[in-house]
Write an enzyme that holds these catalytic residues in place. Structure first.
Site, PDB file in Angstrom:
ATOM      1  N   ASP A   6       0.855  -1.188   0.000  1.00  0.00           N
ATOM      2  CA  ASP A   6       0.000   0.000   0.000  1.00  0.00           C
ATOM      3  C   ASP A   6       0.890   1.236   0.000  1.00  0.00           C
ATOM      4  O   ASP A   6       1.522   1.548   1.011  1.00  0.00           O
ATOM      5  CB  ASP A   6      -0.917  -0.012   1.231  1.00  0.00           C
ATOM      6  CG  ASP A   6      -1.658   1.303   1.415  1.00  0.00           C
ATOM      7  OD1 ASP A   6      -2.075   1.887   0.400  1.00  0.00           O
ATOM      8  OD2 ASP A   6      -1.804   1.746   2.582  1.00  0.00           O
ATOM      9  N   GLY A   8       1.224   4.969   0.147  1.00  0.00           N
ATOM     10  CA  GLY A   8       0.536   6.190   0.524  1.00  0.00           C
ATOM     11  C   GLY A   8       1.405   7.414   0.313  1.00  0.00           C
ATOM     12  O   GLY A   8       2.576   7.312  -0.060  1.00  0.00           O
ATOM     13  N   ASN A   9       0.847   8.576   0.572  1.00  0.00           N
ATOM     14  CA  ASN A   9       1.600   9.815   0.383  1.00  0.00           C
ATOM     15  C   ASN A   9       2.738   9.964   1.381  1.00  0.00           C
ATOM     16  O   ASN A   9       3.794  10.521   1.052  1.00  0.00           O
ATOM     17  CB  ASN A   9       0.652  11.018   0.514  1.00  0.00           C
ATOM     18  CG  ASN A   9      -0.249  11.167  -0.686  1.00  0.00           C
ATOM     19  OD1 ASN A   9       0.207  11.414  -1.784  1.00  0.00           O
ATOM     20  ND2 ASN A   9      -1.551  11.001  -0.469  1.00  0.00           N
ATOM     21  N   THR A  10       2.557   9.481   2.602  1.00  0.00           N
ATOM     22  CA  THR A  10       3.570   9.620   3.638  1.00  0.00           C
ATOM     23  C   THR A  10       4.292   8.312   3.912  1.00  0.00           C
ATOM     24  O   THR A  10       5.521   8.284   4.032  1.00  0.00           O
ATOM     25  CB  THR A  10       2.939  10.134   4.950  1.00  0.00           C
ATOM     26  OG1 THR A  10       2.295  11.392   4.698  1.00  0.00           O
ATOM     27  CG2 THR A  10       3.994  10.322   6.028  1.00  0.00           C
ATOM     28  N   ALA A 108      -7.414   4.714  -5.178  1.00  0.00           N
ATOM     29  CA  ALA A 108      -7.347   3.260  -4.984  1.00  0.00           C
ATOM     30  C   ALA A 108      -7.416   2.903  -3.505  1.00  0.00           C
ATOM     31  O   ALA A 108      -8.037   1.900  -3.132  1.00  0.00           O
ATOM     32  CB  ALA A 108      -6.055   2.728  -5.597  1.00  0.00           C
ATOM     33  N   ASP A 109      -6.796   3.725  -2.654  1.00  0.00           N
ATOM     34  CA  ASP A 109      -6.810   3.428  -1.218  1.00  0.00           C
ATOM     35  C   ASP A 109      -8.217   3.469  -0.647  1.00  0.00           C
ATOM     36  O   ASP A 109      -8.572   2.670   0.232  1.00  0.00           O
ATOM     37  CB  ASP A 109      -5.902   4.413  -0.473  1.00  0.00           C
ATOM     38  CG  ASP A 109      -6.278   5.876  -0.702  1.00  0.00           C
ATOM     39  OD1 ASP A 109      -6.804   6.203  -1.783  1.00  0.00           O
ATOM     40  OD2 ASP A 109      -6.023   6.700   0.207  1.00  0.00           O
ATOM     41  N   ARG A 110      -9.042   4.389  -1.162  1.00  0.00           N
ATOM     42  CA  ARG A 110     -10.416   4.514  -0.656  1.00  0.00           C
ATOM     43  C   ARG A 110     -11.242   3.287  -1.023  1.00  0.00           C
ATOM     44  O   ARG A 110     -12.011   2.769  -0.198  1.00  0.00           O
ATOM     45  CB  ARG A 110     -11.065   5.782  -1.208  1.00  0.00           C
ATOM     46  CG  ARG A 110     -10.325   7.057  -0.880  1.00  0.00           C
ATOM     47  CD  ARG A 110     -11.082   8.306  -1.286  1.00  0.00           C
ATOM     48  NE  ARG A 110     -12.223   8.528  -0.403  1.00  0.00           N
ATOM     49  CZ  ARG A 110     -13.037   9.590  -0.491  1.00  0.00           C
ATOM     50  NH1 ARG A 110     -12.843  10.492  -1.439  1.00  0.00           N
ATOM     51  NH2 ARG A 110     -14.036   9.732   0.346  1.00  0.00           N
ATOM     52  N   THR A 132      -2.420  11.063   5.698  1.00  0.00           N
ATOM     53  CA  THR A 132      -1.953  12.360   5.212  1.00  0.00           C
ATOM     54  C   THR A 132      -3.145  13.262   4.910  1.00  0.00           C
ATOM     55  O   THR A 132      -3.156  14.449   5.254  1.00  0.00           O
ATOM     56  CB  THR A 132      -1.102  12.170   3.946  1.00  0.00           C
ATOM     57  OG1 THR A 132      -0.062  11.238   4.232  1.00  0.00           O
ATOM     58  CG2 THR A 132      -0.498  13.487   3.498  1.00  0.00           C
TER      59      THR A 132
END
Length: 262
Positions: A6, A8-10, A108-110, A132
């Site tokens: 996964d 993510g932004n952070t 995609a994460d949602r 984030t």
């Protein structure tokens, strides 16, 4: 074993499943411009720490909200494991109808979070991802994804305060002892944390009102929190009743099963 990634932004979270059981997970910072060779080193270290060999990994699935890192991760996986990873969104089967104007715009994460939450807790439900950005994903009783608000994450909000005020220091956020504090750092912390809990609960309250207008059975409503700041914020919310830190990884496994397994 299935490797799930996964991005993510952070942070990027890597997990390993054996059938439906999450055996291990590993969190590393998401770094723009990281090469596929550097990512191969990270994968090798992850396996080594957990006494695994690359031959133990049968397949890989990844989801990313950082488009320019997808290629690097695809290349790293192919070089290291000798196989192309499945990428969420490229012909994957979520099993969930997206009731938005443009389903391709939904991160995609949602979708991954929504799929896992509905599989585990059924609907109606709200998934609050405290990362984030803070996202509120709303799924009805039929398992249809309805959309939901997006707000700046608590870290983004805090950094804006530090950057735009000359005399206020940068602080580490933690659970406040009280609202009325005696010094500047603790006053900032209480204002940011309590203020953000107010934001979360205010948005959830409005979403619940709209679900009631749609005829959803609110008695059955579950509100699930995930993301890096869930430990700090969820326990003080009036509405969040489930904290599930692994829900994104679970969603990747479920989507893999629906796409690949017959």
């Amino acid at each position: 074993m299935l490797l799930v990634i996964d991005i993510g932004n952070t942070n990027t979270v890597v997990g390993i499943f054996e059938n439906e059981k999450l055996l291990f997970d590993f969190r590393l910072g998401t770094v723009q411009g990281k090469t596929s060779d550097e990512l191969r080193v990270n994968l090798n270290e992850f396996l080594h720490l957990n006494n695994l060999k690359k031959e133990d990994i049968e397949d890989v699935i990844l989801a990313s909200v950082v488009p320019n890192l997808i290629y690097s991760w695809q290349s790293a996986v192919k070089k290291f494991f000798g196989k192309k990873p499945l990428v969420v969104g490229e012909g994957t089967k979520t099993g969930m109808e997206i009731k938005c104007e443009n389903p391709k715009e939904v991160g995609a994460d949602r979708i991954v979070n929504a799929v896992a939450a509905y599989e585990k807790y059924k609907g109606p439900l709200i998934v609050v991802d405290l990362g984030t950005a803070t996202t509120f994903d709303v799924i009805n009783e039929k398992g249809q994804y309805l959309g939901g608000p997006i707000a700046p994450g608590i870290k983004i909000s805090a950094e804006a305060l530090f950057l735009r005020t000359a005399k206020l220091p940068k602080i580490e956020l933690h659970t406040p002892k009280r609202a009325i504090e005696k010094n500047t750092p603790e006053s900032m912390n209480s204002g940011i944390v309590y203020g953000y809990i107010g934001l979360i609960d205010g948005i959830i309250k409005k979403v619940i009102e709209e679900l009631e207008e749609k005829g959803e059975d609110i008695v059955k409503l579950n509100i699930v929190s995930t993301g890096g700041y869930s430990y700090l914020l969820a326990k003080s919310s009036e509405y969040i009743n489930i904290v599930d830190r692994d829900i994104t990884l679970e969603g990747l496994r479920i989507i893999y099963d629906r796409t690949v397994k017959k």
